[in-house]
Design an enzyme around this catalytic site. Structure first.
Site, PDB file in Angstrom:
ATOM      1  CB  SER A 181       3.300   7.692  -3.284  1.00 44.28           C
ATOM      2  OG  SER A 181       4.068   6.516  -4.000  1.00 44.28           O
ATOM      3  CB  THR A 201      -0.476   3.367  -2.274  1.00 43.86           C
ATOM      4  OG1 THR A 201      -0.968   4.391  -1.431  1.00 43.86           O
ATOM      5  CG2 THR A 201      -0.487   2.153  -1.783  1.00 43.86           C
ATOM      6  CB  THR A 233       0.930   4.013   1.115  1.00 40.10           C
ATOM      7  OG1 THR A 233       0.897   5.125   0.658  1.00 40.10           O
ATOM      8  CG2 THR A 233       0.053   3.700   2.420  1.00 40.10           C
ATOM      9  NE  ARG A 259      -5.639   9.096   5.456  1.00 40.30           N
ATOM     10  CZ  ARG A 259      -5.278   8.657   4.445  1.00 40.30           C
ATOM     11  NH1 ARG A 259      -4.182   8.031   4.262  1.00 40.30           N
ATOM     12  NH2 ARG A 259      -6.153   8.594   3.619  1.00 40.30           N
ATOM     13  CB  THR A 285      -3.664   3.123  -5.190  1.00 40.09           C
ATOM     14  OG1 THR A 285      -3.841   3.220  -6.650  1.00 40.09           O
ATOM     15  CG2 THR A 285      -2.304   2.121  -5.315  1.00 40.09           C
ATOM     16  N   GLY A 286      -5.209   5.332  -4.132  1.00 41.28           N
ATOM     17  CA  GLY A 286      -6.082   6.378  -4.171  1.00 41.28           C
ATOM     18  C   GLY A 286      -6.776   6.789  -2.773  1.00 41.28           C
TER      19      GLY A 286
HETATM   20  N1  ASP Z   1      -4.691   4.979  -0.603  1.00 39.76           N
HETATM   21  C1  ASP Z   1      -3.546   5.686   0.036  1.00 39.76           C
HETATM   22  C2  ASP Z   1      -4.143   6.301   1.427  1.00 39.76           C
HETATM   23  O1  ASP Z   1      -5.326   6.805   1.339  1.00 39.76           O
HETATM   24  C3  ASP Z   1      -2.772   6.638  -0.526  1.00 39.76           C
HETATM   25  C4  ASP Z   1      -2.846   6.430  -2.208  1.00 39.76           C
HETATM   26  O2  ASP Z   1      -2.875   5.447  -2.722  1.00 39.76           O
HETATM   27  O3  ASP Z   1      -2.739   7.537  -3.037  1.00 39.76           O
HETATM   28  O4  ASP Z   1      -3.417   6.382   2.230  1.00 39.76           O
END
Ligand code: ASP
Length: 366
Positions: free
Chosen positions: A84, A216, A234, A244, A267-268
């Site tokens: 990740s 991340t 990340t 993106r 994160t997320g």
């Molecule tokens: N926050 C990160 C993103 O949207 C991905 C993640 O943390 O899962 O790029």
């Protein structure tokens, strides 16, 4: 280098502005907090247990707060088994790894970030260079890579056998509609996001999110003087549309730090965090007196509030994705919270590094 004269001029400027009432009183910091000695404390996402421990060790060895967190997350950026972040991170839809990172240094109010940078294993170090060696805060894409090379970073192939295998599997079953909508679908389409198993769900990333593999690392620290820094890095949402950019390189979204108050990171699903200026919101909630855990929960409620698209909701109308926040304040209080139960976060304090359960808004989504 700032000179003594600069300092005097700056101080006088702030004094004059304040006297004129340009800055509302509430922006002068956390007036009720008198900082004496703080126990150095570092919080991080669950994949950052080693990073948090290293950051605290770096502080003990004399590093500044920003150097400490960057060296901490470097561990994860370099780790090929963390799919990740950095080297070995899952690529975009074209099979190209594009990395995002941002950071803030509380004492100098410095900020730096890179978005969609390719071929650089440790984007957090480039974000640090953006902060230290440019007049800008965010460089993206090819220009970010050129800048990195000018600062001595090596361009490398960031794919590993494992990340290529997973991307090839994804490509074989990809659906052209995975990330695209028509205008009339934007608010109405019932999402057909797939389960993590469809992508070889990775237990090391936040697969409790329930959908596309994500992950991340965010890391936030306060030292014994009450100085604060934060960093997030990340490879972003796996198999994303090329170009993106998520929340991680967006200052105020993927991380935010105010040396008067505290720091936070996320994160997320980055889109949800960007739309709500997530980490800035957490810090503002702490400024108003909330404990870090409550501040994280409040920022999550805002995500729920703006997630009105059926394609982003589960059968009960809750978000069908995950977001986690992590925060530490100037007193060394810390917390973490997630939309759904089951998430954890890392903390390192007083020689003890451990994972703690995150607070949450909802029981795990079915
Ligand atoms: N926050 C990160 C993103 O949207 C991905 C993640 O943390 O899962 O790029």
């Amino acid at each position: 280098m700032s000179t003594r004269r600069d300092f005097i001029r700056t101080s006088a400027g702030v004094g004059a502005s304040a006297a004129l009432g340009v800055f509302p009183k509430s922006l002068h910091g956390a007036p009720h907090v008198v900082i004496r000695r703080v126990t150095p404390t570092c919080v991080a996402s669950a994949n950052g247990l080693g990073a948090a421990a290293r950051a605290i060790q770096e502080l003990a060895d004399g590093a500044s707060t920003i150097e400490a967190v960057v060296r901490g997350v470097n561990l994860v950026e370099e780790d090929p088994t963390d799919t990740s972040v950095g080297f070995g991170g899952l690529p975009n839809a074209d099979g190209v790894v594009q990395l995002d990172s941002s950071l803030m240094h509380g004492p100098t109010r410095g900020a730096g970030a890179v978005g969609a940078i390719e071929g650089i294993k440790r984007p957090s170090l480039v974000a640090l260079d953006v902060m230290r060696y440019t007049d800008h805060h965010l460089l993206v894409g090819e220009g970010a890579q050129r800048f990195a090379v000018s600062m001595g970073h090596k361009v490398e192939d960031l794919m590993t056998e494992e990340s290529r295998r997973r991307w090839v599997e994804w490509r074989a079953q990809r659906d052209e509609s995975d990330f695209y909508l028509t205008p009339d679908q934007t608010g109405e389409r019932i999402g057909r996001m797939r389960a993590p198993e469809d992508f070889g769900g990775d237990p090391r990333v936040d697969s409790h999110d329930g959908y596309r593999p994500q992950g991340t690392i965010n890391c936030d620290i306060v030292d014994s003087n009450g100085d604060i820094s934060s960093v997030t890095t990340t490879s972003g949402m796996a198999y994303k549309v090329p170009g993106r950019v998520g929340d991680s390189p967006i200052i105020g979204a993927g991380q935010y730090c105010d040396n008067d108050v505290g720091a936070a990171g996320s994160t997320g699903r980055g889109e949800a965090v960007i739309k709500t200026c997530g980490s800035h919101t957490v810090v503002e909630m702490m400024r108003s007196g909330m404990h870090p855990t409550d501040a994280c929960l409040e920022a999550l409620r805002r995500i729920v509030h703006v997630t009105v698209e059926p394609r982003l909701q589960d059968a009960q109308g809750r978000p069908n994705f995950g977001v986690n926040y992590y925060a530490v304040n100037k007193k060394g209080e810390f917390g973490g919270a997630a939309l759904f139960a089951g998430a954890r976060f890392a903390v390192s304090v007083a020689g003890n590094s451990r994972l703690e359960d995150s607070a949450y808004l909802f029981e795990r989504s079915q």
